[in-house]
Design an enzyme around this catalytic site. Structure first.
Site, mmCIF file in Angstrom:
data_model
loop_
_atom_site.group_PDB
_atom_site.id
_atom_site.type_symbol
_atom_site.label_atom_id
_atom_site.label_comp_id
_atom_site.label_asym_id
_atom_site.label_seq_id
_atom_site.Cartn_x
_atom_site.Cartn_y
_atom_site.Cartn_z
ATOM 1 N N THR A 1 4.537 3.740 -5.643
ATOM 2 C CA THR A 1 5.695 4.497 -6.124
ATOM 3 C C THR A 1 6.417 5.212 -4.984
ATOM 4 O O THR A 1 7.642 5.361 -5.008
ATOM 5 C CB THR A 1 5.229 5.525 -7.175
ATOM 6 N N SER B 1 -0.271 -0.471 -6.484
ATOM 7 C CA SER B 1 -1.699 -0.383 -6.173
ATOM 8 C C SER B 1 -2.650 -1.019 -7.196
ATOM 9 O O SER B 1 -3.788 -1.304 -6.844
ATOM 10 C CB SER B 1 -2.097 1.045 -5.839
ATOM 11 N N THR C 1 -0.483 5.382 -6.231
ATOM 12 C CA THR C 1 -1.478 6.379 -6.645
ATOM 13 C C THR C 1 -2.533 5.833 -7.609
ATOM 14 O O THR C 1 -3.613 6.400 -7.717
ATOM 15 C CB THR C 1 -0.788 7.582 -7.314
HETATM 16 N N1 ASP Z 1 2.423 1.841 -9.927
HETATM 17 C C1 ASP Z 1 2.230 2.697 -8.822
HETATM 18 C C2 ASP Z 1 1.123 2.200 -7.928
HETATM 19 O O1 ASP Z 1 1.417 1.445 -7.046
HETATM 20 C C3 ASP Z 1 1.948 4.079 -9.217
HETATM 21 C C4 ASP Z 1 2.081 5.008 -8.070
HETATM 22 O O2 ASP Z 1 2.252 4.622 -6.941
HETATM 23 O O3 ASP Z 1 2.027 6.201 -8.325
HETATM 24 O O4 ASP Z 1 -0.020 2.587 -8.064
#
Ligand code: ASP
Length: 335
Positions: free
Chosen positions: A15, A62, A96
């Site tokens: 994100t 992620s 995250t």
């Molecule tokens: N969908 C995102 C990820 O790559 C969520 C984030 O980065 O907060 O995990």
């Protein structure tokens, strides 16, 4: 003029690198569209604190992170730190959702005491009050801070420093999502300085025994969720597939239902070999899972206070070294 500490920023997506159609698109956006160099361009202040090098490792949301990427990240960080003693630390930008897993893998496999800091964002780069730029600045300042040395891999977001072993994402959209449960933060990042109050007493990084050299393929360890009235199908399917280890994400203090115990007894009694190593962890988020005679007799080992997803990583690395239950128990008491 004194030279600034050198910090590498390795980018992996998430994100923090996401963009939406407008500044009020906070949940509808595309993760992993910007490059690390673009994230840095949004934080010109960072160059006052460090001499920064940026490298793109992957650009993924992620949930798409893999053990193979973990391995190449660990090896790349090792190469950077080995090649240049002037590097103060390394920052990894990351989604995250699984950030805590990458952080714990690196905590166990990067064998240097210079800081490795994972950072992400809860809001995309295009959002009103995007949290990524300040998080990135704080992560760079922490990676450059001499007092961060020897603390293992760190997670810096929302001005808070958490340790890789205990941190978990605790909220879907709140910016204060990273928490270490009952064990608490290691420190804070304020505009005047980076402050530490706690440190993990468990083995990690420079003091770790886990060496990636020579490990080409990792043992396969999976997690089985345990809940009232749950089906035995996932357990049977994984045993049938021949996985190397299974961690139960159990209710309470690592309990299993009578049906699960009976299924494990049948697995232990069968002469199908090799059998997976079985472990009990807690889904409660806090507290230890301890040895219990009835489970010990079946060879189901406790994971101490590691979350199911962290226990899975430690078991994977342990099994790459040993399949001796006494050694696995030792590893779970030391890391
Ligand atoms: N969908 C995102 C990820 O790559 C969520 C984030 O980065 O907060 O995990």
């Amino acid at each position: 003029m004194t030279r600034l500490p050198r910090v590498w920023v390795l980018s992996t997506g998430g994100t923090i690198a996401g963009t939406g159609a407008s500044s009020t698109h906070l949940s509808e956006y595309k993760a992993s569209t910007l490059l690390g160099s673009e994230l840095l361009a949004a934080v010109p202040e960072a160059h006052r604190f460090a001499d920064i090098r940026v490298e793109q490792v992957v650009n993924v949301a992620s949930p798409n992170m893999t053990v193979e990427v973990w391995r190449s990240l660990a090896l790349r960080i090792d190469a950077i730190l080995r090649a240049d003693p002037d590097v103060a630390g390394v920052v990894v930008t990351h989604g995250t959702s699984t950030l805590e897993e990458t952080a714990y893998f690196l905590h166990l496999t990067v064998r240097h005491d210079r800081p490795v800091v994972l950072v992400g964002a809860q809001r995309p780069a295009t959002a009103i009050s995007a949290d990524g730029p300040l998080n990135l600045l704080n992560a760079i300042r922490t990676a450059a801070a001499p007092q961060a040395r020897g603390k293992g891999v760190l997670v810096v977001m929302n001005d808070e420093i958490n340790g890789a072993r205990d941190v978990t994402k605790s909220s879907t959209y709140r910016v204060e999502t990273f928490r270490s449960g009952e064990l608490g933060f290691l420190g804070y990042v304020d505009d005047d300085r980076v402050s530490f109050y706690n440190a993990s007493t468990r083995r990690h990084t420079a003091d770790s025994e886990f060496d990636l050299a020579g490990v080409d393929a990792f043992p396969r360890v999976e997690i089985v969720a345990s809940y009232a009235g749950g089906s035995l199908a996932p357990l049977h399917a994984l045993v049938h597939e021949g996985v190397d280890g299974i961690v139960f994400a159990s209710p309470g203090a690592g309990s299993l239902s009578d049906a699960e115990v009976a299924a494990v007894k049948a697995i232990v009694a069968s002469d199908a070999s090799p059998r997976p190593v079985l472990m009990r962890s807690t889904r409660t988020g806090n507290g230890r899972v301890t040895n219990r005679a009835a489970f010990d007799a079946l060879g189901i080992l406790p994971t101490d206070n590691l979350s199911p997803q962290k226990a899975r990583i430690l078991l994977m690395l342990a099994l790459a070294r040993t399949s001796d239950p006494a050694q696995i128990a030792r590893i779970f008491s030391e890391y």
